[in-house]
Design an enzyme around this catalytic site. Structure first.
Site, short mmCIF file in Angstrom:
data_model
loop_
_atom_site.label_atom_id
_atom_site.label_comp_id
_atom_site.label_asym_id
_atom_site.label_seq_id
_atom_site.Cartn_x
_atom_site.Cartn_y
_atom_site.Cartn_z
N TYR A 51 -9.42 15.06 -5.55
CA TYR A 51 -8.50 14.46 -6.41
C TYR A 51 -7.70 15.60 -7.13
O TYR A 51 -6.33 15.43 -7.51
CB TYR A 51 -9.34 13.74 -7.47
CG TYR A 51 -8.55 13.14 -8.66
CD1 TYR A 51 -8.08 11.84 -8.65
CD2 TYR A 51 -8.46 13.75 -9.91
CE1 TYR A 51 -7.47 11.36 -9.53
CE2 TYR A 51 -7.93 13.16 -11.14
CZ TYR A 51 -7.42 11.91 -10.91
OH TYR A 51 -6.71 11.16 -11.81
N LYS A 69 -3.75 16.34 -7.19
CA LYS A 69 -2.72 16.17 -8.46
C LYS A 69 -1.88 17.63 -8.69
O LYS A 69 -0.87 17.57 -9.15
CB LYS A 69 -3.42 16.00 -9.86
CG LYS A 69 -4.11 14.83 -9.77
CD LYS A 69 -3.36 13.43 -9.88
CE LYS A 69 -3.78 11.94 -10.06
NZ LYS A 69 -2.61 10.95 -10.11
N ASP A 114 0.78 -1.21 0.03
CA ASP A 114 0.31 0.26 0.08
C ASP A 114 0.86 1.07 -0.08
O ASP A 114 1.70 1.57 1.09
CB ASP A 114 -0.91 -0.10 1.28
CG ASP A 114 -1.65 1.19 1.62
OD1 ASP A 114 -1.46 2.14 0.68
OD2 ASP A 114 -2.65 1.06 2.10
N VAL A 115 1.00 1.92 -1.16
CA VAL A 115 1.98 2.99 -1.21
C VAL A 115 1.67 4.04 -0.19
O VAL A 115 2.58 5.09 -0.09
CB VAL A 115 1.89 3.77 -2.48
CG1 VAL A 115 2.17 2.64 -3.65
CG2 VAL A 115 0.47 4.22 -3.02
N ASN A 143 2.77 5.66 -9.75
CA ASN A 143 1.37 5.66 -10.55
C ASN A 143 0.10 5.51 -9.83
O ASN A 143 -0.77 5.87 -10.29
CB ASN A 143 1.72 4.86 -11.94
CG ASN A 143 0.21 4.50 -12.43
OD1 ASN A 143 -0.26 5.11 -13.37
ND2 ASN A 143 -0.42 3.31 -12.22
P1 NAD Z 1 -6.82 2.14 -12.39
O1 NAD Z 1 -7.92 2.22 -11.40
O2 NAD Z 1 -6.78 1.09 -13.38
O3 NAD Z 1 -5.30 2.17 -11.74
C1 NAD Z 1 -4.93 2.75 -10.29
C2 NAD Z 1 -4.13 1.63 -9.80
O4 NAD Z 1 -3.63 2.04 -8.61
C3 NAD Z 1 -4.95 0.50 -9.39
O5 NAD Z 1 -4.33 -0.75 -9.90
C4 NAD Z 1 -4.95 0.17 -7.95
O6 NAD Z 1 -5.11 -1.03 -7.42
C5 NAD Z 1 -3.70 1.07 -7.72
N1 NAD Z 1 -3.90 1.62 -6.15
C6 NAD Z 1 -5.03 2.26 -5.70
N2 NAD Z 1 -4.75 2.50 -4.26
C7 NAD Z 1 -3.18 1.96 -4.13
C8 NAD Z 1 -2.38 1.67 -2.92
N3 NAD Z 1 -2.84 2.45 -1.91
N4 NAD Z 1 -1.18 1.48 -3.04
C9 NAD Z 1 -0.93 0.67 -4.38
N5 NAD Z 1 -1.56 0.81 -5.49
C10 NAD Z 1 -2.94 1.25 -5.21
O7 NAD Z 1 -6.80 3.88 -13.10
P2 NAD Z 1 -5.62 4.32 -14.02
O8 NAD Z 1 -6.54 5.28 -14.88
O9 NAD Z 1 -4.77 3.33 -14.69
O10 NAD Z 1 -4.73 5.24 -13.14
C11 NAD Z 1 -3.59 5.26 -13.20
C12 NAD Z 1 -3.21 6.71 -12.60
O11 NAD Z 1 -3.49 7.68 -13.64
C13 NAD Z 1 -3.57 7.40 -11.44
O12 NAD Z 1 -2.45 8.06 -10.64
C14 NAD Z 1 -4.63 8.25 -12.15
O13 NAD Z 1 -4.75 9.36 -10.87
C15 NAD Z 1 -4.06 8.84 -13.29
N6 NAD Z 1 -4.83 9.24 -14.54
C16 NAD Z 1 -5.81 8.54 -14.96
C17 NAD Z 1 -6.46 9.11 -15.88
C18 NAD Z 1 -7.43 8.44 -16.81
O14 NAD Z 1 -8.21 9.10 -17.65
N7 NAD Z 1 -7.56 7.07 -16.55
C19 NAD Z 1 -6.39 10.48 -16.21
C20 NAD Z 1 -5.61 11.44 -15.23
C21 NAD Z 1 -4.65 10.68 -14.55
#
Ligand code: NAD
Length: 267
Positions: free
Chosen positions: A165, A169, A65-66, A92
């Site tokens: 959120y 960011k 857990d990060v 990430n």
């Molecule tokens: P996602 O939900 O598929 O991935 C997020 C991952 O973070 C998941 O695998 C989850 O298990 C993991 N996670 C959550 N809490 C955690 C913790 N405490 N410790 C370790 N891992 C944890 O969604 P995504 O879109 O792939 O998101 C990845 C990153 O990209 C995030 O930081 C998100 O804010 C960012 N992001 C996504 C988008 C989008 O449009 N999908 C846009 C901007 C930013």
């Protein structure tokens, strides 16, 4: 040529979405990969590891857990014990806990700040300590180490109903820039990536119906929703010596979402 050959990368939150695509891409670029997921056992993390290995790379899955200091330090220690050091930290992991502002609980606010912002601080700090312990290895990289902070277009676009959120960011951006400023003299590079709308589980409701997709596309001048691989390719570049003179910057990978498309016909 494998631009990350011989290097080791931790990718947090890489059992799904953007992180999984990044893990596969840095693995294909030659890095040993630690596929992080939050806890317990994860078939999805094992599947990402299997993909990397099947493509000729090396990877392990690691639960952490990060937002927990001891777990992050244990993850980096495990990576060092397995592969000798780490060269790259890709912070990430992230999540959303949405609510209208007046209804947002402290628990939601805290949960998002803990993972999205404090988690990146803990991962970057543990990485920097390991980079310093290991020292320069010029034949592997011109930098002592590389950190990529996954941000969002919401580091600059305010987002009603998602203040936790957007605040996290915005914080990631200044965390990234301050790390970059302080540690550039030590040859540590730290950059951010700001994805626009990327098709992943985090935002499924925004693209899974044709109506939702049409509405979302109004915000994207380039006319398509992003794929996790769009972010993965940018990440490999930011981790490689091809971007050796780039530090302290956010790379927007958003199909033009931050170009204020509402003003395209005069506003
Ligand atoms: P996602 O939900 O598929 O991935 C997020 C991952 O973070 C998941 O695998 C989850 O298990 C993991 N996670 C959550 N809490 C955690 C913790 N405490 N410790 C370790 N891992 C944890 O969604 P995504 O879109 O792939 O998101 C990845 C990153 O990209 C995030 O930081 C998100 O804010 C960012 N992001 C996504 C988008 C989008 O449009 N999908 C846009 C901007 C930013």
């Amino acid at each position: 040529m494998s631009v990350l050959a011989g290097q080791t990368a931790i990718v947090t939150g890489s059992s799904s979405g953007i992180g999984a695509a990044i893990a596969r891409a840095v693995g294909a670029a030659g890095a040993n990969v630690v596929v992080n997921y939050p806890g317990g056992h994860s078939d999805a993390a094992d599947a990402v590891v299997a993909d990397i290995v099947a493509a000729g790379g090396a990877a392990i899955a690691f639960a952490c857990d990060v937002s927990k200091e001891a777990e992050v330090d244990a993850m980096v220690a495990h990576a060092v014990a397995t592969y000798g050091t780490i060269d790259i930290m890709i912070a990430n992991a992230g999540w959303q806990k949405d609510a209208p502002f007046a209804e947002m609980t402290l628990a939601k606010w805290q949960a998002v700040i803990d993972v999205n912002l404090t988690g990146q601080f803990l991962c970057a700090r543990a990485a920097v300590r390991e980079f310093a312990r290991r020292g320069m290895v010029p034949e592997r990289s011109r930098a002592l180490g590389k950190i990529v902070c996954m941000s969002s277009v919401h580091e600059v676009i305010p987002w009603g109903g998602h203040v936790d959120y957007a605040a996290s960011k915005g914080g990631v951006m200044m965390l990234m820039k301050s790390i970059a400023q302080e540690l550039a003299p030590q040859k540590i590079r730290c950059n951010g990536i700001a994805p626009g709308a990327i098709k992943t589980p985090i935002n499924r409701s925004a693209w899974e119906t044709p109506e939702a997709e049409k509405k979302l596309l109004e915000l994207i001048p380039y006319g398509r929703i992003g794929e996790p691989e769009d972010i993965a390719r940018a990440t490999v570049w930011l981790c490689s010596d091809d971007s050796d003179y780039v530090t302290g910057t956010t790379l927007f990978v958003d199909g033009g979402m931050t170009l204020y498309p509402g003003f395209s016909t005069g506003g």
